[in-house]
Design a protein around this motif. Structure first.
Motif, PDB file in Angstrom:
ATOM      1  N   ASN A 156      -1.236  -8.321   2.277  1.00 33.05           N
ATOM      2  CA  ASN A 156      -0.927  -8.373   3.705  1.00 33.05           C
ATOM      3  C   ASN A 156      -2.187  -8.180   4.534  1.00 33.05           C
ATOM      4  O   ASN A 156      -2.993  -7.286   4.260  1.00 33.05           O
ATOM      5  N   GLU A 201      12.838 -12.840   1.366  1.00 26.28           N
ATOM      6  CA  GLU A 201      12.459 -11.432   1.176  1.00 26.28           C
ATOM      7  C   GLU A 201      13.704 -10.550   1.170  1.00 26.28           C
ATOM      8  O   GLU A 201      14.686 -10.871   1.849  1.00 26.28           O
ATOM      9  N   ARG A 258      13.506 -10.166   5.827  1.00 24.99           N
ATOM     10  CA  ARG A 258      14.658  -9.683   5.073  1.00 24.99           C
ATOM     11  C   ARG A 258      15.857  -9.334   5.950  1.00 24.99           C
ATOM     12  O   ARG A 258      16.984  -9.248   5.461  1.00 24.99           O
ATOM     13  N   MET A 305       0.811  -1.210   0.000  1.00 27.65           N
ATOM     14  CA  MET A 305       0.000   0.000   0.000  1.00 27.65           C
ATOM     15  C   MET A 305       0.851   1.269   0.000  1.00 27.65           C
ATOM     16  O   MET A 305       1.889   1.329   0.667  1.00 27.65           O
TER      17      MET A 305
HETATM   18  P1  C2E Z   1       6.189  -6.702   4.251  1.00 27.35           P
HETATM   19  O1  C2E Z   1       4.871  -7.329   4.098  1.00 27.35           O
HETATM   20  O2  C2E Z   1       7.262  -7.523   4.870  1.00 27.35           O
HETATM   21  O3  C2E Z   1       6.625  -6.177   2.802  1.00 27.35           O
HETATM   22  C1  C2E Z   1       7.951  -6.166   2.320  1.00 27.35           C
HETATM   23  C2  C2E Z   1       8.596  -4.801   2.507  1.00 27.35           C
HETATM   24  O4  C2E Z   1       9.972  -4.883   2.162  1.00 27.35           O
HETATM   25  C3  C2E Z   1       8.011  -3.732   1.610  1.00 27.35           C
HETATM   26  O5  C2E Z   1       8.113  -2.486   2.271  1.00 27.35           O
HETATM   27  C4  C2E Z   1       8.974  -3.763   0.423  1.00 27.35           C
HETATM   28  O6  C2E Z   1       8.974  -2.575  -0.343  1.00 27.35           O
HETATM   29  C5  C2E Z   1      10.286  -3.955   1.135  1.00 27.35           C
HETATM   30  N1  C2E Z   1      11.316  -4.562   0.279  1.00 27.35           N
HETATM   31  C6  C2E Z   1      11.160  -5.454  -0.713  1.00 27.35           C
HETATM   32  N2  C2E Z   1      12.332  -5.815  -1.254  1.00 27.35           N
HETATM   33  C7  C2E Z   1      13.285  -5.126  -0.595  1.00 27.35           C
HETATM   34  C8  C2E Z   1      14.723  -5.063  -0.719  1.00 27.35           C
HETATM   35  O7  C2E Z   1      15.356  -5.719  -1.533  1.00 27.35           O
HETATM   36  N3  C2E Z   1      15.370  -4.227   0.162  1.00 27.35           N
HETATM   37  C9  C2E Z   1      14.693  -3.479   1.083  1.00 27.35           C
HETATM   38  N4  C2E Z   1      15.411  -2.694   1.876  1.00 27.35           N
HETATM   39  N5  C2E Z   1      13.350  -3.519   1.217  1.00 27.35           N
HETATM   40  C10 C2E Z   1      12.646  -4.334   0.385  1.00 27.35           C
HETATM   41  P2  C2E Z   1       6.882  -1.440   2.330  1.00 27.35           P
HETATM   42  O8  C2E Z   1       6.168  -1.423   1.017  1.00 27.35           O
HETATM   43  O9  C2E Z   1       7.408  -0.164   2.883  1.00 27.35           O
HETATM   44  O10 C2E Z   1       5.906  -2.097   3.388  1.00 27.35           O
HETATM   45  C11 C2E Z   1       6.300  -2.243   4.730  1.00 27.35           C
HETATM   46  C12 C2E Z   1       5.334  -3.081   5.519  1.00 27.35           C
HETATM   47  O11 C2E Z   1       4.053  -2.428   5.610  1.00 27.35           O
HETATM   48  C13 C2E Z   1       5.018  -4.444   4.860  1.00 27.35           C
HETATM   49  O12 C2E Z   1       6.061  -5.361   5.147  1.00 27.35           O
HETATM   50  C14 C2E Z   1       3.711  -4.785   5.515  1.00 27.35           C
HETATM   51  O13 C2E Z   1       3.932  -5.334   6.806  1.00 27.35           O
HETATM   52  C15 C2E Z   1       3.056  -3.417   5.674  1.00 27.35           C
HETATM   53  N6  C2E Z   1       2.068  -3.236   4.589  1.00 27.35           N
HETATM   54  C16 C2E Z   1       2.247  -2.812   3.312  1.00 27.35           C
HETATM   55  N7  C2E Z   1       1.080  -2.818   2.624  1.00 27.35           N
HETATM   56  C17 C2E Z   1       0.139  -3.266   3.490  1.00 27.35           C
HETATM   57  C18 C2E Z   1      -1.283  -3.521   3.390  1.00 27.35           C
HETATM   58  O14 C2E Z   1      -1.922  -3.371   2.332  1.00 27.35           O
HETATM   59  N8  C2E Z   1      -1.903  -3.971   4.518  1.00 27.35           N
HETATM   60  C19 C2E Z   1      -1.231  -4.198   5.688  1.00 27.35           C
HETATM   61  N9  C2E Z   1      -1.926  -4.630   6.765  1.00 27.35           N
HETATM   62  N10 C2E Z   1       0.088  -3.984   5.826  1.00 27.35           N
HETATM   63  C20 C2E Z   1       0.765  -3.537   4.737  1.00 27.35           C
END
Ligand code: C2E
Ligand code: MG
Ligand code: MG
Ligand code: MG
Length: 270
Positions: free
Chosen positions: A114, A233, A200, A62
């Motif tokens: 998620n 991840e 990760r 999101m």
């Molecule tokens: P998550 O579910 O563990 O999602 C993976 C996060 O790691 C994502 O961050 C993604 O952009 C990031 N990521 C992926 N590959 C890499 C990489 O190679 N290096 C690094 N440094 N980061 C990487 P994002 O998009 O900021 O989301 C963070 C967290 O927010 C997500 O962790 C999830 O827990 C939550 N989230 C995101 N969208 C939703 C949603 O629609 N609903 C809910 N409830 N939670 C969400």
């Protein structure tokens, strides 16, 4: 003098707390309107198999396009959404939107959404998922939901039963961020997960921490006997990818393959 300082400090803190509380209320009001004002977007990050030939699915992440503050990342609004209960409507929106967009993907790839532990407090969660599938026409096996261990930690609300109902719909269930928090391998016995996503932080630390590598090995070793797929991840380079393949990970996600992008800009080939 000491007393005066003490008092000033006290006033400083209350003023700061007041500013924080007002910022929070302001954010909360903005967040309340974000869906109806069409400010929320899902970005899609590719998930690949070990041959690195194919993108088998995408994780929906999101993003909030705030009218004055610009792009806001989930880490900066999901906690507030959880505290205020707004996660219920945001979460339902994400399920509908992800299913609707995935239905249009020519490659027929899967989509992962998620779920917040808070969403399990709503007894309607299963019908929300069902409605998203029915409304979009997406085949249930193309939808995967990602949950964290905290969902299993306290089962007084019957979370396991909700997970069983979701599985009965044909939806896949993944355990996200595995290895963090209260992590215990015994959680894997409480529910037949389709996938485990290794957090990760372990991939990041793998090259210079024996502990991180040992944990990755324990997870992949166990997954072989339980017949569960392992997603790594946060894979950021070729070295990590090769090593993780060697250790038995079968699915991969990270900046090395592609960053999260809007549906129409998402990476479709490697
Ligand atoms: P998550 O579910 O563990 O999602 C993976 C996060 O790691 C994502 O961050 C993604 O952009 C990031 N990521 C992926 N590959 C890499 C990489 O190679 N290096 C690094 N440094 N980061 C990487 P994002 O998009 O900021 O989301 C963070 C967290 O927010 C997500 O962790 C999830 O827990 C939550 N989230 C995101 N969208 C939703 C949603 O629609 N609903 C809910 N409830 N939670 C969400
Ligand atoms: Mg996730
Ligand atoms: Mg997560
Ligand atoms: Mg994760």
């Amino acid at each position: 003098e000491a007393k005066r300082n003490g008092r000033n400090r006290y006033e400083y803190f209350t003023l700061e707390m007041d500013v924080q509380a007002r910022t929070r209320r302001c954010m909360e009001n903005d967040l309340r309107e974000a869906i109806t004002e069409n400010q929320m977007r899902l970005y899609y990050q590719p998930i690949t198999n070990s041959d690195q030939q194919a993108i088998i699915g995408y994780e929906a992440l999101m993003r909030w396009h705030h009218p004055s503050k610009g792009l806001i990342m989930p880490g900066d609004f999901i906690p507030l959404a959880e505290e205020t209960g707004l996660i219920h409507s945001l979460g339902a929106w994400a399920l509908y939107e992800a299913c609707r967009e995935a239905k249009n993907w020519a490659g027929g790839q899967a989509v992962s959404v998620n779920l917040s532990p808070i969403q399990f407090k709503n007894s309607a969660l299963v019908s929300v998922v069902e409605d998203a599938l029915r409304g979009s026409g997406l085949e249930p096996w193309r939808l995967e939901v990602e949950i964290t261990e905290s969902v299993l930690l306290d089962d007084t609300l019957g979370n396991i039963h909700i997970l069983q109902s979701l599985k009965a719909l044909g939806v896949l269930i993944a355990l996200d961020d595995f290895g963090t928090g209260y992590s215990s391998l015994s959680y894997l016995r409480s529910f037949p997960f389709d996938k485990i996503k290794i957090d990760r932080s372990f991939i990041n630390d793998m090259s210079d921490s024996r502990e991180a590598l040992a944990i990755i090995r324990a997870i992949t070793g166990m997954s072989r006997s339980l017949d569960i797929q392992i997603t790594a991840e946060g894979v950021e380079n070729r070295e990590q990818f090769d090593k993780l393949k060697e250790e038995g990970c079968t699915l991969f996600q990270g900046y090395f393959f592609g960053r999260p992008q809007p549906s129409e800009l998402r990476l479709t080939m490697l």
